[in-house]
Design an enzyme around this catalytic site. Structure first.
Site, PDB file in Angstrom:
ATOM      1  N   GLY A  99       0.808  -1.202   0.000  1.00  0.00           N
ATOM      2  CA  GLY A  99       0.000   0.000   0.000  1.00  0.00           C
ATOM      3  C   GLY A  99       0.841   1.251   0.000  1.00  0.00           C
ATOM      4  CG  ASP A 159      -8.207   2.747   5.622  1.00  0.00           C
ATOM      5  OD1 ASP A 159      -9.137   3.081   4.850  1.00  0.00           O
ATOM      6  OD2 ASP A 159      -7.106   2.349   5.215  1.00  0.00           O
TER       7      ASP A 159
END
Length: 382
Positions: free
Chosen positions: A39, A153
């Site tokens: 990521g 998140d």
């Protein structure tokens, strides 16, 4: 893991994590077998831990500030007071520094919920399956709420299946890199992935743990639909979709937002008019549209009937849909102070009705989920 031991990794000095690479801590070497995630802020490798010969997940942080790393570490320490298997979050083993990079060792899980639903022809799940997953995630959010922590998140990529073959639908929440103490969240902070971003986050209102419940509501709808509920390509379009399905946001709510004037014209006290696209500015052409006109439109989505269901269970399926839509509406309440709480989710009729009906059905030929998954003891004592 005192704050002084953390370092911000300069741009361009990203640690190469390749198959066969060796990373070392004071207690063990880690041999990389595969890179399973990459990521913006971290990469995750599947490794063999030399000291124990077990397979683990090693998260290597790329670029971060000392304060962010310290905050995450403190939250992981708080979570250690809870059983990760009963409370459905990933088990953290230890952290260490390697070549100025923070490395975090976690238990190795199977696949993300995103990968799992992609394996389905319709990319959607049956209501019974959604119930199983939501119950576990509500349990996790109840822990975080008691700690006054927001994950910030929550999305399909950050929900992992433990073992989709041996433990179907057993899930755990991962990645607390964006987690924060809800009371310390700065107004207008850029948090949450866009498709799962709560209206208070977009408008710059004070945020609480309720932002995770909004994300959970978006996840529930997506698992049912087979596509994101609000697939906006910018925050303006996200608000457009929310207005389309739930109506205008309350005036008092809009008046409290630091960023409301970016999206609305103020016409009077607590009265606002949503800007037209040309008034807002450049709005990317939507590559997706909100496919329903209201949240009640979820009731018009028909799933394939299960031929093995008894008559009693078929009735339960119909009632399940009604209860599911009502639950989603409560999860996605525009006013965060009126949004359903994790403990209320666990007691919602969508979670309890099937269980009650099953007791009355003497045949009881279909079990909704594994006993150890659905009825795990929920220990919240420290």
């Amino acid at each position: 893991m005192a704050e002084k031991k953390y370092f911000t990794v300069p741009s361009g000095q990203d640690l190469q994590v390749l198959r066969g690479s060796r990373l070392s801590s004071r207690s063990s070497d880690y041999i990389v077998e595969d890179l399973v995630g990459n990521g913006a802020f971290a990469k995750v490798a599947k490794c063999v831990k030399s000291a124990t010969k077990e397979m683990v997940a090693l998260r290597v942080v790329k670029i971060h500030t000392k304060s962010d790393l310290q905050r995450e570490h403190e939250i992981l320490l708080k979570l250690r007071y809870f059983n990760p298997d009963e409370c459905n979050f990933v088990k953290w083993h230890c952290s260490f520094m390697y070549k100025r990079h923070l490395c975090q060792e976690f238990e190795l899980l199977d696949m993300s919920l995103r990968e799992f639903v992609t394996m389905r022809p319709t990319r959607s799940l049956h209501l019974k399956e959604i119930e199983t997953i939501l119950y576990q995630l509500a349990t996790t959010l109840e822990v975080l709420k008691r700690l006054q922590v927001a994950h910030s998140d929550l999305k399909l990529e950050n929900i992992m299946l433990v073992d989709h073959v041996r433990q179907p639908l057993r899930v755990k929440v991962i990645d607390f890199g964006s987690a924060c103490n809800a009371s310390n969240t700065a107004h207008g902070a850029y948090i949450q992935t866009r498709w799962y971003r709560a209206p208070e986050t977009i408008l710059g209102l004070p945020c609480s743990e309720a932002i995770d419940m909004w994300s959970l509501g978006c996840i529930a709808a997506e698992l049912f639909l087979g596509h994101p509920l609000y697939p906006g390509s910018c925050e303006y379009q996200m608000l457009q979709f929310m207005i389309q399905t739930q109506g205008q946001l309350p005036g008092y709510f809009l008046s409290a937002g630091l960023k409301t004037s970016l999206f609305y014209w103020r016409t009077w006290i607590n009265m606002w008019t949503f800007k037209k696209p040309h008034e807002y500015g450049t709005v990317p052409f939507p590559y997706n549209n909100c496919m329903i006109g209201s949240l009640d439109g979820l009731k018009e989505i028909h799933q394939r009937p299960d031929r093995h269901l008894s008559k009693t269970e078929a009735v339960v399926d119909e009632a399940d849909l009604e209860n599911f839509v009502e639950l989603v509406k409560q999860m996605l309440h525009l006013d965060s102070t009126k949004r359903i709480t994790p403990s209320q989710v666990r007691e919602h009729p969508f979670m309890t009705q099937r269980k009650l009906i099953a007791k009355e059905d003497e045949s009881n030929t279909v079990h909704t989920q594994p006993q150890e998954t659905r009825n795990a003891t929920f220990a919240l004592t420290t």
